[in-house]
Scaffold this motif. Structure first.
Motif, PDB file in Angstrom:
ATOM      1  N   GLY B 295       5.128  -8.559   7.922  1.00 11.36           N
ATOM      2  CA  GLY B 295       4.462  -7.257   7.942  1.00 11.36           C
ATOM      3  C   GLY B 295       5.427  -6.110   7.702  1.00 11.36           C
ATOM      4  O   GLY B 295       6.582  -6.300   7.329  1.00 11.36           O
ATOM      5  N   VAL B 296       4.924  -4.894   7.936  1.00 12.34           N
ATOM      6  CA  VAL B 296       5.724  -3.689   7.764  1.00 12.34           C
ATOM      7  C   VAL B 296       5.604  -2.862   9.041  1.00 12.34           C
ATOM      8  O   VAL B 296       4.515  -2.385   9.361  1.00 12.34           O
ATOM      9  N   ALA B 297       6.708  -2.727   9.758  1.00 10.95           N
ATOM     10  CA  ALA B 297       6.668  -1.980  11.013  1.00 10.95           C
ATOM     11  C   ALA B 297       6.339  -0.521  10.724  1.00 10.95           C
ATOM     12  O   ALA B 297       6.932   0.082   9.825  1.00 10.95           O
ATOM     13  N   GLY B 298       5.400   0.016  11.466  1.00 11.81           N
ATOM     14  CA  GLY B 298       5.064   1.429  11.326  1.00 11.81           C
ATOM     15  C   GLY B 298       3.934   1.720  10.360  1.00 11.81           C
ATOM     16  O   GLY B 298       3.508   2.864  10.221  1.00 11.81           O
ATOM     17  N   LEU B 299       3.433   0.676   9.704  1.00 11.59           N
ATOM     18  CA  LEU B 299       2.427   0.886   8.655  1.00 11.59           C
ATOM     19  C   LEU B 299       1.142   1.521   9.190  1.00 11.59           C
ATOM     20  O   LEU B 299       0.561   2.414   8.570  1.00 11.59           O
ATOM     21  N   LEU B 300       0.707   1.046  10.351  1.00 12.76           N
ATOM     22  CA  LEU B 300      -0.579   1.515  10.852  1.00 12.76           C
ATOM     23  C   LEU B 300      -0.542   3.013  11.150  1.00 12.76           C
ATOM     24  O   LEU B 300      -1.468   3.744  10.812  1.00 12.76           O
ATOM     25  N   ASN B 301       0.552   3.466  11.757  1.00  6.98           N
ATOM     26  CA  ASN B 301       0.627   4.892  12.051  1.00  6.98           C
ATOM     27  C   ASN B 301       0.810   5.723  10.785  1.00  6.98           C
ATOM     28  O   ASN B 301       0.367   6.868  10.724  1.00  6.98           O
ATOM     29  N   ALA B 302       1.438   5.141   9.771  1.00  5.32           N
ATOM     30  CA  ALA B 302       1.546   5.851   8.493  1.00  5.32           C
ATOM     31  C   ALA B 302       0.148   6.069   7.916  1.00  5.32           C
ATOM     32  O   ALA B 302      -0.157   7.132   7.365  1.00  5.32           O
ATOM     33  N   ALA B 303      -0.714   5.049   8.066  1.00  6.27           N
ATOM     34  CA  ALA B 303      -2.092   5.189   7.581  1.00  6.27           C
ATOM     35  C   ALA B 303      -2.851   6.202   8.439  1.00  6.27           C
ATOM     36  O   ALA B 303      -3.632   7.009   7.939  1.00  6.27           O
ATOM     37  N   ARG B 304      -2.594   6.167   9.738  1.00  8.89           N
ATOM     38  CA  ARG B 304      -3.262   7.090  10.642  1.00  8.89           C
ATOM     39  C   ARG B 304      -2.879   8.530  10.303  1.00  8.89           C
ATOM     40  O   ARG B 304      -3.700   9.433  10.326  1.00  8.89           O
ATOM     41  N   ALA B 305      -1.608   8.703   9.937  1.00  9.06           N
ATOM     42  CA  ALA B 305      -1.130  10.039   9.593  1.00  9.06           C
ATOM     43  C   ALA B 305      -1.594  10.458   8.195  1.00  9.06           C
ATOM     44  O   ALA B 305      -1.290  11.556   7.741  1.00  9.06           O
ATOM     45  N   GLY B 306      -2.300   9.555   7.512  1.00  8.87           N
ATOM     46  CA  GLY B 306      -2.813   9.894   6.188  1.00  8.87           C
ATOM     47  C   GLY B 306      -1.752   9.880   5.110  1.00  8.87           C
ATOM     48  O   GLY B 306      -1.913  10.461   4.047  1.00  8.87           O
ATOM     49  N   ARG B 307      -0.643   9.171   5.350  1.00 11.58           N
ATOM     50  CA  ARG B 307       0.430   9.162   4.366  1.00 11.58           C
ATOM     51  C   ARG B 307       0.330   7.968   3.429  1.00 11.58           C
ATOM     52  O   ARG B 307       0.978   7.920   2.391  1.00 11.58           O
ATOM     53  N   VAL B 308      -0.434   6.966   3.812  1.00 10.68           N
ATOM     54  CA  VAL B 308      -0.576   5.792   2.968  1.00 10.68           C
ATOM     55  C   VAL B 308      -1.972   5.237   3.207  1.00 10.68           C
ATOM     56  O   VAL B 308      -2.559   5.447   4.276  1.00 10.68           O
ATOM     57  N   THR B 309      -2.539   4.589   2.205  1.00 15.63           N
ATOM     58  CA  THR B 309      -3.857   3.977   2.366  1.00 15.63           C
ATOM     59  C   THR B 309      -3.700   2.466   2.382  1.00 15.63           C
ATOM     60  O   THR B 309      -3.024   1.904   1.518  1.00 15.63           O
ATOM     61  N   ILE B 310      -4.293   1.833   3.382  1.00 17.68           N
ATOM     62  CA  ILE B 310      -4.263   0.385   3.463  1.00 17.68           C
ATOM     63  C   ILE B 310      -5.621  -0.123   2.983  1.00 17.68           C
ATOM     64  O   ILE B 310      -6.662   0.273   3.508  1.00 17.68           O
TER      65      ILE B 310
END
Lengths: 312, 518, 282
Positions: B295-310
């Protein structure tokens, strides 16, 4: 390009070249043992294993064992079979970068490896080595014909040439160690595919000096150490499109450049008289370049193992 | 010459090729006419070519650790235009309802407050991920790609067997199957108008780009794969290649301060949209399994912050829980105010009073499925199970009624399939793939037909050793095939006659002689 | 307004962190140390500082807790998080006694009825709950009886267990910390049929706190249950929630509201420290 992919391509280049060169080295070795009844099989095998970086404590060794260790061992990436399998494994991870032709070539070669032991048994090792060389040639042809000359290609060719320098140096060392009789130089040149070119170049003046000089320094023959260093150097230059003003940009360039000029500007006689240290130096150069390239382009390509913690 | 259809039998189940023995349905006429005169040896040779092509191209499926080809049967499955229209609209309707449901359960929860779906279904779902609450996808889409598994019942009616809105796989086989079939059955292709499937990667890329975080005009899309040892790796590579985007692994990505980047030879490069083919559990060790190395650590919060779309969104599994499946018709009525176009298979909810007893009394007539089993794992078909298997499943169901559903046993429809050197009826299902770009839902014409190769077998999953069939959706006689071709403003440029290749030495005179002979 | 007069103003400083055997190259963490505004408390001021310095990102999680997330990529052998807040708290309300019967709807709070890893009971405890329930004719009294039972049977011993501990473990050794007592109480309340929440926060240790005096406080935990309305209670101290309690987060158990948790790449953790200082300002 992804660092991980670049690393894979570099290693595909190295492994395919390794398989081919190891096949050549083994071929020469066996022919020598057959052709020269005075050669001690055990000593020749030890010498070869030593040059290839394999342990030689146990013994005595037979050529059969050497073929097993350097030719057919599936688990070792420095055997012919193992290197081809490793090349294919690396290619699996970057199928979308290499052309389908290259992938299919590696994959078909890999599937063909299952037949290797049987082929060795029924048709002899020579036929198997011949097959390996053919497959490597197909692979080389396909990379040249179907891959664009982009970064990926540069890494693949870089790997191929670093490995070629290393293996040609080892090939020469096997002979340097064996005392380099005339018939053995002959098989060596033959196995490198250099025989005809050599004859044309030196017009039949076959002696060990000329043979070593040819494999080490020839500017036109693509399997010579000098030619391989030159290609590797140009790959490294192309990977850094924006050179600084002072000297060359990267460690890898400096290391390769130094090795190349060492060959270029030292007289052939000087080199040949000092052949052992020169060859050892080339092997060291290869491992240094490998480190420098990894540091610069392949940073952190392995997965992280996380630990967790919680507190009140 | 042996007849391929010798001793062919109809049933049990709807036979898609034959209404009665020897009389093909209209949609299968051209195919039947081609197959009929072929000897089994001829067909065998073509099947051999097909298998070889798959192996050399590395189109494989890892089963129990062994890489093996995913066998493609040489007889395609054909769906008439009108039938397909029903499937297409029905699948899209389902996706619309599931999208609304996901937005609701990870948001206000109105559907729960209104009692349409009991709260306990959600609270006990293993795939309801509370860590995903509050992640708002930029264009509102959570189901970028869906695979809806359909079967045809004894009357030929398409029914939904399950929804897959997490990471449905199999679309690469759809594309590869078509390419391979065009080579081995060219004469049928020439005689039949088949809707093309090759636009899938472009449609997917459009949907992924449309899902990019706000303010990103030229988003960087990547495909995130667990790596070469994943059974669907071939597909991940193919999709990335055909979309022209990077195929990355977790170790290629790094998340710093909620910005996601990939490590390249030229340094770190921003990533905006991640089409991930990694399960939720392994996606982000910060929130899910800390021992995940893919996986990628921190990915979920990056999506939450609207910086990346999963894509697909995290937590979608709550919508394809097999118990939730039984509520989907209700969800369609609730959210869309429409009647469901594709019926479900009759299903019992074992957590409702009285149902469990009723089901336990007739286990040997029903199909028992674990609610979150994927790939056909754990399914027990009552009529084919041994006594001790039924006892074992009874025990599991009694211990955990929420973990199971029971369904009527449907004899899946059948399509002739090459078994040995004869054609035999074998059961099939169908997984159409739908792509949602936020504006519209596009359904890939056809989808993956899986076929159970052993006689009478009803479980078709590839992980259970099944094969596949190319699936042809016939073009409607009134519409053009595929997307309309833009008409060029000027007429086509007439091509100049090409000169022959330069002859080598000694070749030219021969050519002259030939010309003189004319 | 009398409530203004009655309220306390508490300043809480919560320092928490890890030490490692060597250099940690990368670390991702979430702190749940930010008090929330609630019916009985108002957050006047709060901040969270991280060392080594890192940019923080805040969000409200599924349970309504304010989460401060941050990642550190500079090499470090020690990580410290310091949360400081000033909160105004109210005295306890009335503990509703009697008047309610068992016939209320629990569907809205269904997830607080399910056992979790740390609140699971064994047969013995389930039987005890059944007996307690039989002895009380209304849910409120039964719930209070559960809390009393926990307090009388399981000794509060600081340091008796770690954060990974669960209710059964504390029950077996008949001792635990506030986290364990709250898990046990929550598990038993759920077995009664009452939706129950685990609450994480802080407690001022002195009922008669001096204004201006800084005392060593602690991370604390208590429970809330639903019997037609929510009731909060501190089973460790046997008191209703009041002036001395500062609420940070609610969940099903500790796992939903850990004050600090994270993952890191590097050698093993050799130490950890938690310090809470509480000062009554008014």
């Amino acid at each position: 390009m992804l660092s991980r992919i670049a690393e894979s391509l570099y290693w595909i280049g190295r492994y395919v070249e390794r398989a081919e060169d190891t096949a050549r080295i083994l071929d020469v070795h066996l022919q020598r043992i057959l052709a020269d009844p005075w050669t001690s099989e055990d000593a020749a095998c030890r010498s070869l294993l030593g040059v290839m970086g394999k342990p030689v404590e146990d013994g005595p060794f037979t050529s059969g064992q050497v073929i097993e260790v350097l030719g057919l061992d599936q688990r070792s990436p420095s055997s012919v079979v193992g290197a081809l399998a490793a090349a294919r494994e690396n290619a699996r991870g970057c199928r979308e970068i290499i052309s389908s032709d290259v992938w299919e070539c590696l994959n078909a070669t890999y599937h063909g490896l299952a037949r290797a032991p049987r082929q060795v048994e029924s048709q002899g090792v020579h036929a198997f080595f011949r097959w390996v060389r053919d497959r490597s040639a197909v692979m080389a042809g396909l990379t040249d014909a179907t891959m664009s000359r982009d970064e990926g290609w540069l890494f693949l060719v870089l790997g191929r040439n670093i490995e070629r320098v290393d293996m040609t140096a080892r090939l020469l060392r096997t002979h340097e160690r064996a005392g380099g009789s005339i018939p053995s130089w002959l098989t060596l040149l033959r196995s490198s595919g250099a025989w005809e070119t050599f004859l044309r170049t030196y017009r039949g003046a076959l002696d060990d000096r000329h043979a070593a000089e040819f494999l080490l320094l020839d500017r036109l023959f693509p399997r010579s150490v000098f030619a391989a260093l030159t290609v590797a150097e140009s790959c490294l230059t192309d990977l850094e499109p924006d050179p600084g003003r002072a000297g060359v940009a990267t460690d890898a360039q400096r290391i390769v450049g130094r090795a190349r000029t060492g060959l270029e500007f030292r007289g052939p006689d000087d080199l040949i008289n000092d052949l052992g240290p020169v060859l050892a130096g080339l092997e060291k150069t290869c491992s240094q370049v490998n480190d420098a390239v990894s540091r610069r382009y392949f940073r952190q390509t392995s997965a992280v193992n996380w630990s967790s913690g919680a507190l009140a | 010459m042996a007849d391929l259809f010798e001793e062919y039998r109809l049933g049990p189940g709807w036979d898609e090729m034959f209404a009665e023995l020897g009389v093909p349905r209209a949609s299968y006429e051209a195919l039947h006419a081609t197959l009929q005169p072929l000897s089994s040896a001829e067909l065998g040779v073509r099947a051999e070519v097909l298998a070889r092509a798959f192996l050399d191209q590395g189109i494989t499926f890892a089963l129990k650790g062994v890489e093996r080809p995913f066998p493609l049967d040489i007889v395609p499955r054909i769906i008439a235009a009108a039938e397909w229209r029903g499937v297409e609209v029905g699948v899209a309707q389902r996706i619309r309802a599931l999208e609304a449901f996901l937005a609701d359960v990870y948001g206000a929860g109105q559907v729960l407050a209104d009692g349409v779906v009991p709260r306990r279904i959600i609270a006990t779902s293993a795939h309801y991920l509370r860590a995903a609450a509050g992640i708002t996808p930029p264009n509102g889409v959570r189901v970028h790609v869906a695979g809806v598994d359909l079967i045809r019942d004894e009357q030929g009616t398409f029914r939904v067997l399950e929804d897959n809105v997490r990471i449905p796989s199999g679309v690469s086989y759809v594309m590869e199957n078509r390419r391979a079939m065009a080579q081995v059955l060219p004469e049928v292709f020439a005689a039949t108008r088949i809707l093309p499937v090759e636009s899938y990667p472009a449609m997917l890329l459009t949907a992924l780009r449309a899902a990019a975080p706000a303010g990103i005009s030229d988003p960087a899309v990547v495909v995130l794969s667990p790596g070469v040892y994943n059974s669907a790796y071939f597909e991940h590579a193919m999709i990335a290649r055909e979309m022209g985007v990077e195929l990355v692994e977790g170790r290629d990505l790094v998340c710093v301060g909620n910005a996601v980047a990939m490590r390249t030879t030229a340094g770190e490069q921003r990533v905006d949209v991640i089409y991930r083919r990694i399960d939720d559990d392994f996606l982000d060790p910060v929130h899910f399994r800390a021992d995940s190395v893919i996986g990628v650590a921190g990915l979920l919060n990056a999506a939450r912050a609207g910086r990346v779309t999963i894509a697909n969104a995290v937590g979608n599994g709550v919508a394809d829980d097999k118990l939730l499946y039984t509520y989907v018709p209700e969800l369609i009525r609730y959210y869309l105010n429409e009647e469901p176009l594709l019926p479900n298979v009759d299903t019992y909810r074992l957590d409702e009073p009285g149902v469990l007893e009723h089901v336990l009394d007739r286990l040997d007539e029903l199909v028992l499925k674990p609610v979150d089993g994927a790939g056909g794992a754990g399914i027990v078909i009552g009529s084919q199970a041994m006594r001790h298997e039924l006892d074992a499943v009874r025990e599991k169901i009694v211990a955990n009624p929420r973990g199971w559903i029971a369904q009527r046993e449907v004899k899946l429809s059948m399509v002739p399939t090459l078994i040995g050197d004869r054609l035999r009826g074998r059961h099939v299902d169908l997984r159409p793939f739908a792509v949602n770009d936020g504006e519209k839902i596009w359904v890939l014409p056809g989808g993956l037909t899986r076929v159970a190769l052993p006689e009478g077998e009803l479980v078709v999953n590839s992980s259970q050793g099944g094969g596949s069939k190319d699936t042809w959706v016939l073009a409607s006689p009134t519409s053009p095939v595929g997307e309309p071709v833009p008409i060029p403003v000027a007429g086509p440029v007439p091509s100049a006659p090409a000169a022959p290749p330069d002859p080598g030495p000694g070749q030219a005179p021969a050519e002259e002689q030939q010309q003189q002979q004319q | 307004m009398t409530s203004l007069v009655d309220s306390w103003r508490l300043k809480v400083q919560h320092k928490s962190g890890f030490e490692y055997a060597g250099t940690v190259t990368s670390s991702y963490n979430e702190a749940r140390m930010w008090p929330r505004n609630d019916a009985r408390q108002a957050v006047l001021d709060a901040k969270i500082e991280v060392w080594p310095p890192a940019r923080t990102y805040q969000y409200e999680d599924y349970w309504g807790t304010v989460v401060t997330a941050f990642d550190v990529h500079a090499g470090h052998d020690k990580l410290t998080v310091t949360a400081s807040s000033t909160v105004e708290t109210l005295p306890p309300g009335d503990l509703l006694s009697g008047g309610l019967d068992w016939g209320f709807d629990t569907d809205r709070w269904y997830e607080f009825l399910l056992p979790t890893r740390r609140t699971r009971l064994n047969d013995e405890l389930t039987a005890i709950v059944a007996e307690l329930r039989a002895r009380h004719d209304n849910p409120q009294d039964a719930a209070m009886a559960v809390c009393e039972f926990v307090r009388s049977e399981v000794a509060y011993v600081p340091g008796a267990t770690g954060v990974q501990s669960d209710a059964l473990h504390a029950w077996e050794q008949r001792k635990g910390v506030c986290q364990d007592l709250s898990h046990l109480a929550a598990g038993m309340l759920r077995a009664l049929g009452l939706p129950a929440r685990y609450v994480s926060g802080y407690l001022h240790p002195k009922p008669s706190a001096e204004i201006g005096e800084s005392v060593v406080g602690q991370s604390h935990a208590w429970v809330e249950w639903w019997a037609g309305r929510w009731t909060s209670y501190d089973p460790t101290n046997g008191v209703p929630i009041g002036h001395r309690h500062v609420l940070v987060g609610r969940g099903r158990e500790y796992g939903d509201v850990p004050p600090l948790k994270g993952i890191y790449a590097g050698p093993k953790s050799t130490g950890q420290g938690v310090e809470v200082t509480i000062t009554r300002l008014r």
